[in-house]
Design an enzyme around this catalytic site. Structure first.
Site, PDB file in Angstrom:
ATOM      1  N   CYS A 121      -6.474 -10.917   8.741  1.00  0.00           N
ATOM      2  CA  CYS A 121      -7.205 -10.929   7.481  1.00  0.00           C
ATOM      3  C   CYS A 121      -6.619 -12.036   6.610  1.00  0.00           C
ATOM      4  O   CYS A 121      -5.598 -12.627   6.941  1.00  0.00           O
ATOM      5  CB  CYS A 121      -7.120  -9.568   6.785  1.00  0.00           C
ATOM      6  SG  CYS A 121      -8.379  -9.338   5.501  1.00  0.00           S
ATOM      7  N   CYS A 123      -6.415 -11.503   3.016  1.00  0.00           N
ATOM      8  CA  CYS A 123      -6.134 -11.001   1.670  1.00  0.00           C
ATOM      9  C   CYS A 123      -4.677 -11.164   1.247  1.00  0.00           C
ATOM     10  O   CYS A 123      -4.395 -11.360   0.064  1.00  0.00           O
ATOM     11  CB  CYS A 123      -6.588  -9.554   1.532  1.00  0.00           C
ATOM     12  SG  CYS A 123      -5.755  -8.387   2.630  1.00  0.00           S
ATOM     13  N   CYS A 131     -10.601 -10.903   0.942  1.00  0.00           N
ATOM     14  CA  CYS A 131     -10.474 -11.025   2.399  1.00  0.00           C
ATOM     15  C   CYS A 131     -11.269 -12.191   2.987  1.00  0.00           C
ATOM     16  O   CYS A 131     -11.468 -12.253   4.206  1.00  0.00           O
ATOM     17  CB  CYS A 131     -10.914  -9.722   3.067  1.00  0.00           C
ATOM     18  SG  CYS A 131      -9.966  -8.292   2.505  1.00  0.00           S
ATOM     19  N   LYS A 196     -14.396   0.641   7.803  1.00  0.00           N
ATOM     20  CA  LYS A 196     -13.367   0.545   6.762  1.00  0.00           C
ATOM     21  C   LYS A 196     -14.034   0.772   5.407  1.00  0.00           C
ATOM     22  O   LYS A 196     -14.862  -0.029   4.974  1.00  0.00           O
ATOM     23  CB  LYS A 196     -12.686  -0.821   6.819  1.00  0.00           C
ATOM     24  CG  LYS A 196     -11.536  -0.982   5.829  1.00  0.00           C
ATOM     25  CD  LYS A 196     -10.874  -2.343   6.006  1.00  0.00           C
ATOM     26  CE  LYS A 196      -9.707  -2.522   5.055  1.00  0.00           C
ATOM     27  NZ  LYS A 196      -9.065  -3.845   5.212  1.00  0.00           N
ATOM     28  N   ARG A 206      -1.394  -2.086  -1.199  1.00  0.00           N
ATOM     29  CA  ARG A 206      -1.512  -3.350  -1.933  1.00  0.00           C
ATOM     30  C   ARG A 206      -0.207  -3.729  -2.618  1.00  0.00           C
ATOM     31  O   ARG A 206       0.056  -4.905  -2.850  1.00  0.00           O
ATOM     32  CB  ARG A 206      -2.688  -3.262  -2.918  1.00  0.00           C
ATOM     33  CG  ARG A 206      -4.010  -3.198  -2.172  1.00  0.00           C
ATOM     34  CD  ARG A 206      -5.209  -2.901  -3.033  1.00  0.00           C
ATOM     35  NE  ARG A 206      -6.405  -2.781  -2.191  1.00  0.00           N
ATOM     36  CZ  ARG A 206      -7.595  -2.420  -2.627  1.00  0.00           C
ATOM     37  NH1 ARG A 206      -7.771  -2.154  -3.908  1.00  0.00           N
ATOM     38  NH2 ARG A 206      -8.617  -2.326  -1.797  1.00  0.00           N
ATOM     39  N   GLU A 234     -22.105   0.160  11.815  1.00  0.00           N
ATOM     40  CA  GLU A 234     -20.996  -0.801  11.871  1.00  0.00           C
ATOM     41  C   GLU A 234     -20.271  -0.720  13.214  1.00  0.00           C
ATOM     42  O   GLU A 234     -19.959  -1.741  13.836  1.00  0.00           O
ATOM     43  CB  GLU A 234     -20.009  -0.517  10.727  1.00  0.00           C
ATOM     44  CG  GLU A 234     -20.510  -0.886   9.344  1.00  0.00           C
ATOM     45  CD  GLU A 234     -20.364  -2.365   9.042  1.00  0.00           C
ATOM     46  OE1 GLU A 234     -19.920  -3.127   9.924  1.00  0.00           O
ATOM     47  OE2 GLU A 234     -20.697  -2.767   7.909  1.00  0.00           O
ATOM     48  N   LYS A 249     -10.923   3.871   8.983  1.00  0.00           N
ATOM     49  CA  LYS A 249      -9.930   3.767   7.912  1.00  0.00           C
ATOM     50  C   LYS A 249     -10.597   4.079   6.575  1.00  0.00           C
ATOM     51  O   LYS A 249     -11.628   3.479   6.274  1.00  0.00           O
ATOM     52  CB  LYS A 249      -9.335   2.349   7.898  1.00  0.00           C
ATOM     53  CG  LYS A 249      -8.257   2.119   6.842  1.00  0.00           C
ATOM     54  CD  LYS A 249      -7.736   0.688   6.892  1.00  0.00           C
ATOM     55  CE  LYS A 249      -6.648   0.496   5.831  1.00  0.00           C
ATOM     56  NZ  LYS A 249      -6.146  -0.887   5.806  1.00  0.00           N
ATOM     57  N   SER A 275      -1.876   4.266   3.349  1.00  0.00           N
ATOM     58  CA  SER A 275      -0.750   4.313   2.429  1.00  0.00           C
ATOM     59  C   SER A 275      -0.858   5.418   1.389  1.00  0.00           C
ATOM     60  O   SER A 275       0.136   6.059   1.035  1.00  0.00           O
ATOM     61  CB  SER A 275      -0.597   2.962   1.734  1.00  0.00           C
ATOM     62  OG  SER A 275      -1.777   2.638   1.002  1.00  0.00           O
ATOM     63  N   TYR A 314       2.513   5.228   8.849  1.00  0.00           N
ATOM     64  CA  TYR A 314       3.836   4.872   8.328  1.00  0.00           C
ATOM     65  C   TYR A 314       4.846   5.986   8.612  1.00  0.00           C
ATOM     66  O   TYR A 314       6.043   5.793   8.419  1.00  0.00           O
ATOM     67  CB  TYR A 314       3.742   4.592   6.823  1.00  0.00           C
ATOM     68  CG  TYR A 314       2.691   3.565   6.498  1.00  0.00           C
ATOM     69  CD1 TYR A 314       2.917   2.213   6.730  1.00  0.00           C
ATOM     70  CD2 TYR A 314       1.445   3.937   5.997  1.00  0.00           C
ATOM     71  CE1 TYR A 314       1.939   1.255   6.473  1.00  0.00           C
ATOM     72  CE2 TYR A 314       0.460   2.997   5.730  1.00  0.00           C
ATOM     73  CZ  TYR A 314       0.712   1.658   5.973  1.00  0.00           C
ATOM     74  OH  TYR A 314      -0.271   0.723   5.724  1.00  0.00           O
TER      75      TYR A 314
END
Length: 324
Positions: A121, A123, A131, A196, A206, A234, A249, A275, A314
């Site tokens: 990506c 971003c 992005c 997404k 972020r 999609e 996601k 996150s 994570y």
């Protein structure tokens, strides 16, 4: 004919051994992908304030982290890069000497068995935080595709085992597939962020990736959380364009989408335990309000039960230790 006896389902719950024997869904370290944030510079190990236990790591710290992950039985990582400098076109993303490219080469040299998935990506590398290419405060689709393809090829040349484009531009899978094939990387799979959503659960990421947009939001290219049929369109498009894996996601609030995608398409499906989902559990656990291990394991089991073949999380290192 009606039975005179009620059914005793509790017979299958009488002990740990019995419950384990009939357990329908299994979670192992083979199911886990761990995300790592690599930052330019030296001697940097910055804990992300909104993600306790997650760090931005400079290259001199990365190998120790990767070795620890591999020794825990986790065989795949996803790399995100944080460059020193950003510009309007995200040059650092496709620089052959960029931070992710250098990290890939180093990891392949030191821990060659580790499977490396490169997040593809712009971003983290653009000064505006979007992005793709921006013209008059609008993210332009088609001109962004060429830069995403350059990024994918650069990552593959560095040694990435898999490309994971996360930008949600129309046509990104087929454009990247053609670019990879053209230079001899036809065997490098694409793990597409096919579904997404424009989610509120991305906030802490972020902070970690330093990728907050400087204006507007990403709702013109990421999906409306209210939509289900659009997710199927999609995913179908990405399969037609050459995707080998499909990511949904976020994960937890979208388990219905995980199940629908898994039931419809015959490719591995990945749930991204994002996150915000991580931060909420950590915050509640640090306040003593929940049992962190029990809640995390229940959440990840739910993702597997919904149909996820793999989970990006994570919590991967913690989970690997708990599974031991």
């Amino acid at each position: 004919m009606q039975s005179n006896h009620f059914k005793r389902h509790r017979r299958l719950r009488t002990s740990d051994a019995m419950r384990s024997m009939v357990r329908e869904t299994k979670l192992t370290t083979d199911d886990l992908i761990y995300a790592i944030f690599v930052i330019e510079g030296e001697n940097i190990k910055n804990e992300v304030p909104s993600m306790p236990g997650v760090f931005q790591l400079s290259l001199d710290y990365v190998i120790a982290e990767v070795k620890e992950v591999y020794e825990l039985g986790i065989k795949a990582i996803m790399l995100f890069g944080i460059p020193k400098e950003k510009d309007k076109t995200g040059t650092g993303a496709y620089d052959d000497d960029g931070i992710v490219q250098r990290a890939i080469r180093l990891i392949k040299q030191e821990v060659p068995e580790m499977l490396i998935i490169a997040d593809t990506c712009l971003c983290e590398y653009t000064s505006h935080g979007h992005c793709g290419i921006v013209e008059q405060e609008k993210v332009v689709n088609d001109s962004s595709l060429a830069l995403l393809a350059k990024t994918a090829v650069s990552q593959a040349k560095a040694g990435a085992d898999m490309i994971a484009p996360s930008n949600m531009m129309d046509g990104f899978v087929v454009t990247i597939r053609k670019a990879l094939d053209k230079v001899g990387f036809e065997d490098v799979p694409i793990m597409s962020y096919a579904v997404k959503y424009a989610s509120a659960f991305y906030g802490p990421f972020r902070d970690a990736a330093d990728s907050t947009p400087t204006f507007g939001n990403r709702k013109t290219y990421q999906m409306d959380p209210a939509n289900r049929l659009e997710a199927m369109r999609e995913a179908e498009t990405d399969i037609e364009e050459g995707a080998d894996f499909l990511i949904v996601k976020p994960a937890l609030a979208y388990l219905d989408i995980v199940r629908a995608v898994k039931d419809t398409f015959r490719v591995p499906v990945i749930a991204y335990n994002v996150s915000g989902e991580y931060a909420m559990v950590k915050a509640a656990a640090m306040n003593g309000w929940i049992d962190e291990q029990a809640v995390v394991m229940e959440k990840l089991m739910a993702m597997k039960r919904a149909g996820a073949d793999l989970i990006i999380t994570y919590f991967a290192k913690d989970v690997a230790k708990w599974l031991q």
